[in-house]
Design a protein around this motif. Structure first.
Motif, PDB file in Angstrom:
ATOM      1  N   GLU A 251       1.588   4.677   1.510  1.00  0.00           N
ATOM      2  CA  GLU A 251       0.171   4.858   1.821  1.00  0.00           C
ATOM      3  C   GLU A 251      -0.698   4.226   0.734  1.00  0.00           C
ATOM      4  OE1 GLU A 251      -3.224   5.686   3.775  1.00  0.00           O
ATOM      5  OE2 GLU A 251      -1.177   5.880   4.553  1.00  0.00           O
TER       6      GLU A 251
ATOM      7  N   LYS B  61      -5.230  -3.370   1.884  1.00  0.00           N
ATOM      8  CA  LYS B  61      -6.435  -3.575   2.694  1.00  0.00           C
ATOM      9  C   LYS B  61      -7.592  -4.070   1.828  1.00  0.00           C
ATOM     10  CE  LYS B  61      -5.409   0.011   6.143  1.00  0.00           C
ATOM     11  NZ  LYS B  61      -5.833   1.321   6.683  1.00  0.00           N
ATOM     12  N   LYS B  62      -7.780  -3.419   0.673  1.00  0.00           N
ATOM     13  CA  LYS B  62      -8.853  -3.839  -0.232  1.00  0.00           C
ATOM     14  C   LYS B  62      -8.605  -5.266  -0.727  1.00  0.00           C
ATOM     15  CE  LYS B  62     -11.063  -2.793  -4.643  1.00  0.00           C
ATOM     16  NZ  LYS B  62     -11.054  -1.952  -5.867  1.00  0.00           N
TER      17      LYS B  62
ATOM     18  N   GLN C 209      -3.437   1.093   1.344  1.00  0.00           N
ATOM     19  CA  GLN C 209      -4.852   1.147   0.982  1.00  0.00           C
ATOM     20  C   GLN C 209      -5.233   0.028   0.015  1.00  0.00           C
ATOM     21  OE1 GLN C 209      -6.935   3.008   2.691  1.00  0.00           O
ATOM     22  NE2 GLN C 209      -5.110   3.714   3.797  1.00  0.00           N
TER      23      GLN C 209
END
Length: 456
Positions: free
Chosen positions: A62, A69-70, A66
């Protein structure tokens, strides 16, 4: 028992963290780009070991998702065309048909998280690449023209029991292999260095100024009025796909053999040219072609350094062309390996600025779009990708990848994709696709096995 079905967990679209002012104008495609509209996306990816879970740490996958994605958002601010969609503008009088990238009216790049109840061993231990690997990528069987309706870029993270596969599917009308790995390398750089949002510097900024032949551009009109005139779908027959490893020592011996009896000492046949000759001879032999059948060895070549003046390796877009060495099957097999290697070398050497300008001039006189079903004939082979691309340098906080794999795209009987070997040092991995009965014969071909084991 385990499931071989990939389960979609989540998906979203990602926009650039910052869209430069120039991205608000149409991003035009050049001749090398437009010629690719009817072929498949590029689908390549890396398989990593899954990070261990510790008591005081959040779910590491996870956390990876995240941060990834950034990092994609930041990277897209530099590679902004990848967040766009294709668009077509047609005019009746005067007649024009212009395909370009609209960087504004798009939801962005696609991001997918998926799961699969398999292990790394389940993927890598079989002799042949499992078909489930094709589901590690978006845009299955899509052609580049589909980029009008689907994303130009998708990153898919497929979570295995003990591994993570990061697959990238990228529109081949927007990038070639050089630009594909330029983007992938930059994404890894942004991730690893935690490069921030606004005004951030990356080590290799892409060059978006389009290259056009003198007197042409920036807009090219295709001589069509409807997609039926230049778009076709091609489904590959059932193929066996296997990865073969050539050590640095084996390749050095193969290169030395190719150059040993060359009369012209100013010529140096490269390892890649020698390897291409070996693949060509072995595949032609197992195919049992008639003596007078024309056969070819095609090589995808990066034209950036061959233009005068040369283009930077940071030029973003397509700048490739397939060159083809040809002879009859009889001549190829009656002569020795060195003869075939020299023929490949001469074909590559002839691809200079003059030849490129002639190709472009001919294309401008009669623009055309490659058709997969016609471009690759069953009597030839095709050498694609490159061991020079930095594939294993992409780590994403997971350490070095354990393997490189690709999707369904652009595969056919006689396709060879070249990757750097996992241990580096000049070794190579060859991803080879052949019809099942031909693969069985190829695996037993004495010349191939000798070449594979030349390290001893």
């Amino acid at each position: 028992m385990y499931s071989e079905k990939v389960e979609l967990v989540s998906e979203c679209f990602i926009r650039p963290s910052h869209l430069p002012e120039k991205a608000k104008k149409p991003y035009h495609l050049g001749p090398f780009d437009l010629a690719m509209l009817s072929v498949h996306y590029i689908q390549k990816g890396l398989l990593f070991k899954k990070p261990a879970v510790t008591n005081d740490q959040e779910d590491p996958v996870e956390a990876l998702l995240q941060k990834l994605k950034k990092s994609i958002s930041v990277t897209l601010s530099h590679f902004y065309p990848l967040a766009g969609r294709l668009a077509t503008k047609k005019e009746e009088s005067p007649q024009s048909y212009v395909v370009f990238i609209d960087c504004v009216n798009s939801p962005g790049a696609r991001f997918v998280h998926a799961k699969l109840d398999l292990t790394i061993s389940d993927i890598l231990s079989p002799n042949y690449v499992p078909l489930v690997v094709q589901s590690f990528f978006d845009h299955d069987r899509a052609i580049n023209h589909d980029g009008h309706k689907v994303s130009l870029l998708t990153i898919q993270v497929t979570e295995l029991k003990d591994g993570v596969f990061i697959g990238c599917s990228l529109n081949h009308s927007v990038v070639d292999g050089t630009s594909y790995w330029h983007f992938f390398n930059t994404l890894s750089e942004v991730f690893m260095k935690d490069i921030p949002d606004e005004g951030s510097e990356i080590s290799r900024p892409p060059i978006h100024e389009r290259w056009f032949p003198d007197g042409y551009g920036p807009v090219f009109s295709l001589p069509f009025t409807h997609t039926d005139q230049f778009i076709s779908r091609h489904d590959a027959p059932e193929l066996k796909e296997r990865v073969f490893h050539f050590s640095a020592a084996a390749l050095a011996r193969l290169k030395a053999k190719a150059n040993a009896n060359c009369i012209d000492k100013s010529i140096t046949i490269s390892s890649l040219q020698a390897l291409s000759a070996l693949m060509w001879r072995c595949m032609t032999r197992v195919r049992g072609l008639p003596h007078d059948q024309i056969t070819g060895c095609k090589l995808a070549m990066n034209n950036r350094p061959r233009l005068h003046p040369p283009l930077s390796q940071n030029y973003f877009g397509n700048c490739i062309q397939a060159v083809r060495a040809t002879t009859t099957a009889g001549n190829l097999l009656a002569n020795d390996f060195e003869w075939a290697a020299l023929l490949v070398h001469k074909t590559v050497a002839a691809q200079d600025d003059k030849a490129l300008n002639k190709f472009i001039s001919d294309w401008l006189q009669k623009p055309s779009v490659y058709q997969l079903g016609q471009f690759f004939d069953p009597c030839s082979i095709m050498m694609g990708s490159s061991p020079r691309f930095d594939m294993y340098g992409n780590e994403f906080g997971l350490g070095k990848a354990v393997a490189i794999r690709s999707g369904y795209a652009n595969k056919f009987d006689g396709k060879v994709s070249l990757y750097p070997g996992h241990e580096g040092g000049g070794s190579m991995d060859l991803e080879i696709c052949l019809l099942p009965h031909l693969m069985t014969a190829f695996e037993c071909d004495e010349e191939f096995l000798d070449g594979l084991n030349l390290s001893g």
